[in-house]
Write a protein that holds these residues in place. Structure first.
Motif, PDB file in Angstrom:
ATOM      1  N   ASP A 296      27.690  26.458  33.520  1.00  0.00           N
ATOM      2  CA  ASP A 296      28.680  26.154  32.483  1.00  0.00           C
ATOM      3  C   ASP A 296      30.038  25.928  33.145  1.00  0.00           C
ATOM      4  O   ASP A 296      30.644  26.850  33.693  1.00  0.00           O
ATOM      5  N   LEU A 297      30.527  24.704  33.099  1.00  0.00           N
ATOM      6  CA  LEU A 297      31.742  24.334  33.826  1.00  0.00           C
ATOM      7  C   LEU A 297      32.962  25.091  33.324  1.00  0.00           C
ATOM      8  O   LEU A 297      33.779  25.582  34.124  1.00  0.00           O
ATOM      9  N   ASP A 298      33.107  25.193  32.006  1.00  0.00           N
ATOM     10  CA  ASP A 298      34.291  25.863  31.453  1.00  0.00           C
ATOM     11  C   ASP A 298      34.292  27.354  31.776  1.00  0.00           C
ATOM     12  O   ASP A 298      35.345  27.937  32.059  1.00  0.00           O
ATOM     13  N   ALA A 299      33.110  27.961  31.725  1.00  0.00           N
ATOM     14  CA  ALA A 299      33.035  29.393  32.032  1.00  0.00           C
ATOM     15  C   ALA A 299      33.344  29.641  33.510  1.00  0.00           C
ATOM     16  O   ALA A 299      34.040  30.601  33.859  1.00  0.00           O
ATOM     17  N   LEU A 300      32.834  28.786  34.397  1.00  0.00           N
ATOM     18  CA  LEU A 300      33.142  28.917  35.826  1.00  0.00           C
ATOM     19  C   LEU A 300      34.646  28.811  36.051  1.00  0.00           C
ATOM     20  O   LEU A 300      35.234  29.602  36.804  1.00  0.00           O
ATOM     21  N   ASN A 301      35.272  27.835  35.398  1.00  0.00           N
ATOM     22  CA  ASN A 301      36.706  27.640  35.572  1.00  0.00           C
ATOM     23  C   ASN A 301      37.504  28.821  35.027  1.00  0.00           C
ATOM     24  O   ASN A 301      38.380  29.370  35.712  1.00  0.00           O
ATOM     25  N   ASN A 302      37.198  29.240  33.798  1.00  0.00           N
ATOM     26  CA  ASN A 302      37.988  30.299  33.168  1.00  0.00           C
ATOM     27  C   ASN A 302      37.807  31.642  33.867  1.00  0.00           C
ATOM     28  O   ASN A 302      38.772  32.395  34.038  1.00  0.00           O
ATOM     29  N   LEU A 303      36.572  31.936  34.276  1.00  0.00           N
ATOM     30  CA  LEU A 303      36.353  33.191  34.997  1.00  0.00           C
ATOM     31  C   LEU A 303      37.051  33.136  36.355  1.00  0.00           C
ATOM     32  O   LEU A 303      37.648  34.128  36.799  1.00  0.00           O
ATOM     33  N   GLY A 304      36.993  31.971  36.996  1.00  0.00           N
ATOM     34  CA  GLY A 304      37.693  31.810  38.273  1.00  0.00           C
ATOM     35  C   GLY A 304      39.181  32.072  38.136  1.00  0.00           C
ATOM     36  O   GLY A 304      39.787  32.784  38.956  1.00  0.00           O
ATOM     37  N   LEU A 305      39.800  31.526  37.090  1.00  0.00           N
ATOM     38  CA  LEU A 305      41.232  31.740  36.865  1.00  0.00           C
ATOM     39  C   LEU A 305      41.527  33.210  36.580  1.00  0.00           C
ATOM     40  O   LEU A 305      42.538  33.760  37.048  1.00  0.00           O
ATOM     41  N   LEU A 306      40.638  33.839  35.793  1.00  0.00           N
ATOM     42  CA  LEU A 306      40.827  35.245  35.459  1.00  0.00           C
ATOM     43  C   LEU A 306      40.786  36.108  36.727  1.00  0.00           C
ATOM     44  O   LEU A 306      41.634  36.994  36.926  1.00  0.00           O
ATOM     45  N   LEU A 307      39.823  35.827  37.588  1.00  0.00           N
ATOM     46  CA  LEU A 307      39.691  36.586  38.828  1.00  0.00           C
ATOM     47  C   LEU A 307      40.863  36.312  39.768  1.00  0.00           C
ATOM     48  O   LEU A 307      41.372  37.222  40.439  1.00  0.00           O
ATOM     49  N   PHE A 308      41.301  35.058  39.812  1.00  0.00           N
ATOM     50  CA  PHE A 308      42.443  34.694  40.671  1.00  0.00           C
ATOM     51  C   PHE A 308      43.682  35.475  40.250  1.00  0.00           C
ATOM     52  O   PHE A 308      44.389  36.043  41.081  1.00  0.00           O
ATOM     53  N   ARG A 309      43.938  35.497  38.931  1.00  0.00           N
ATOM     54  CA  ARG A 309      45.112  36.224  38.443  1.00  0.00           C
ATOM     55  C   ARG A 309      44.998  37.723  38.705  1.00  0.00           C
ATOM     56  O   ARG A 309      46.006  38.417  38.824  1.00  0.00           O
ATOM     57  N   GLY A 310      43.766  38.209  38.793  1.00  0.00           N
ATOM     58  CA  GLY A 310      43.551  39.624  39.075  1.00  0.00           C
ATOM     59  C   GLY A 310      43.486  39.941  40.554  1.00  0.00           C
ATOM     60  O   GLY A 310      43.185  41.076  40.934  1.00  0.00           O
ATOM     61  N   GLY A 311      43.741  38.938  41.395  1.00  0.00           N
ATOM     62  CA  GLY A 311      43.757  39.156  42.837  1.00  0.00           C
ATOM     63  C   GLY A 311      42.381  39.183  43.482  1.00  0.00           C
ATOM     64  O   GLY A 311      42.254  39.530  44.666  1.00  0.00           O
ATOM     65  N   LYS A 312      41.340  38.790  42.747  1.00  0.00           N
ATOM     66  CA  LYS A 312      39.981  38.765  43.305  1.00  0.00           C
ATOM     67  C   LYS A 312      39.719  37.363  43.872  1.00  0.00           C
ATOM     68  O   LYS A 312      38.948  36.571  43.328  1.00  0.00           O
TER      69      LYS A 312
END
Length: 480
Positions: A296-312
């Protein structure tokens, strides 16, 4: 499907001879008696009576047309077809029998023959509603949407208050991606028949696709027991769109057991949780989406952004890398991959991603600057110099690019050129501490320690706590 009654009686001309006329009148009376049984609601008895009449007189037009009609009414279309065919052979222009035969063909999955009969009726009687409606349903099933629209529009002109016609016209418009017109027809159907949940559903979903606030009322009416996933999801979105995020989140949370295997549900829940500041819960929901739908492209993108903002950054890099592979045309995915990889210390991966971005969109100066800085850090001075110069070709006062090109000159021991570049950088950005520091080092190498100290003292006033400025200033003062 709409059925038309066959004729209740038929004028049969008597021929010469008293006894024949008397028999004819007796037969006609039996036809009338059989028809009366049907009118009285005694359908089975009427069928038996007409079956007897047909057995006695197989070519009787009344018996053929009536018995065909009754078989059609009792879902025995296969038995109706041959009778109605024989009847229409005797009277080809009988509109009611033509319509019944068309309906019988439709019921026996002979749409071509049904359409032929409906169109024959319309040549005889263009203002007859049923053939337009039934032709529309055939065209709709064939995905001949332009013809379906034309027939249903003709039907609505004849019967403006028929909800089924408006609904089907909406379906045809929707298939043609004429969403505004589809929604208007679905609304008419729902308003004409407020008790019909299907019409409310169609209106609600159509309005939801158009992001109209009116969707909410129709969706609530269509919801029923909540088992309709499309309605349930659209209703949650409608709550959120109406600014009722808490209601939307509460509603979605209540659907978790019902929608446990629906990735769209989990995606919407993740978005809502994120919007409400519930970051760990949003992350959990996005992970559930990817369990159910790994690509799922949108889920990959949104989870990636969430993790990036969390320093992961490492896991974010993995997700953006996968997203870039699945969607190679996405520039945003490559931009995010570069940023995540750089923060994860995977400089080579970041450089590769940024190079792809620049090849696709050469004017992205911010990305080109990150690329140039990364190349500099990797020791690729020529590569860094090239990209700094490309930035300056588009904006000669870009302070970061001036600082970068100054570093390239300093590396090559071209001190006057380095001094000029660093001075231009601090002119373009008067609080640019890195450029002040680099300018002071350059002046020191040019045997101008007093000027270098003045530059550092000026920088210290701007950034009193900067460790590099303080250290260099102390060193230069002590050595001077």
């Amino acid at each position: 499907m709409r059925l038309f009654r066959a004729l209740l009686c038929c004028c049969v001309f008597a021929v010469a001879g008293f006894s024949f006329a008397q028999d004819e009148r007796a037969f006609e009376k039996r036809v009338a008696d059989a028809a009366a049984l049907y009118k009285a609601g005694k359908q089975d008895e009427a069928i038996k009576a007409f079956e007897a009449l047909h057995a006695e007189s197989p070519r009787s037009y009344d018996a053929l047309s009536w018995l065909g009609f009754l078989y059609l009414r009792t879902d025995e279309a296969g038995k109706a077809v041959p009778l109605l065919e024989q009847a229409i052979a005797q009277h080809p222009s009988d509109i009611e029998v033509l319509n019944n035969l068309g309906n019988a063909y439709l019921a026996t999955r002979q749409p071509d023959r049904a359409l032929e009969k409906y169109q024959a009726i319309l040549k005889l009687s263009p203002r007859m509603f049923e053939p337009h409606y039934n032709s529309g349903t055939i065209y709709l099933a064939r995905k001949q949407y332009a013809q379906a629209v034309s027939e249903f529009q003709a039907a609505t002109r004849l019967k403006p208050d028929d909800a089924f016609t408006h609904n089907n016209l909406g379906v045809a418009f929707e298939a043609r991606h004429e969403n505004d017109r589809a929604a208007a027809e679905f609304i008419k159907a729902a308003e004409l028949r407020p008790d019909n949940r299907t019409f409310a559903r169609n209106a609600g979903l159509a309005l939801a696709r158009l992001r109209k606030p009116e969707a909410l009322g129709y969706l609530e009416k269509a919801l029923g027991d909540g088992s309709d996933s499309a309605v349930a999801l659209a209703l949650g979105e409608a709550y959120a769109r109406a600014g009722r995020r808490e209601d939307a989140l509460k509603y979605y949370e209540s659907l978790r057991s019902i929608e446990a295997k629906n990735p769209t549900f989990w995606f919407n829940l993740a978005v809502l949780r994120g919007a409400m500041g519930k970051t760990p819960e949003a992350e959990q929901a996005y992970r559930r989406v990817l369990e159910l739908s790994p690509n799922d492209l949108d889920a990959l993108n949104n989870l990636g952004l969430l993790l990036f903002r969390g320093g992961k950054f490492e896991e974010a890099t993995t997700l953006f890398d996968k997203l870039s592979g699945l969607n190679p045309s996405s520039i945003a995915a490559k931009v995010n991959l570069g940023s995540a990889a750089a923060n994860a210390g995977q400089t080579a991966k970041a450089i590769a991603a940024w190079k792809e971005v620049i090849r696709a969109e050469p004017s992205r100066a911010a990305i080109r600057l990150q690329l140039a800085n990364a190349l500099w850090e990797q020791g690729d001075v020529d590569g860094a110099r090239y990209h700094y110069l490309q930035i300056l070709a588009g904006n000669k006062d870009n302070p970061e690019a001036l600082n970068g090109i100054g570093l390239c000159h300093l590396k090559a021991n071209k001190l006057p050129q380095a001094e000029a570049a660093f001075r231009s950088a601090v002119e373009a950005k008067p609080n640019y501490i890195a450029a002040y520091n680099n300018l002071a080092i350059t002046l020191e190498r040019m045997k101008q320690p007093v000027e270098a100290i003045k530059i550092l003292e000026k920088a210290q006033k701007i950034a009193p706590d900067d460790p590099d400025i303080r250290a260099n200033l102390e060193r230069m003062r002590s050595s001077g």
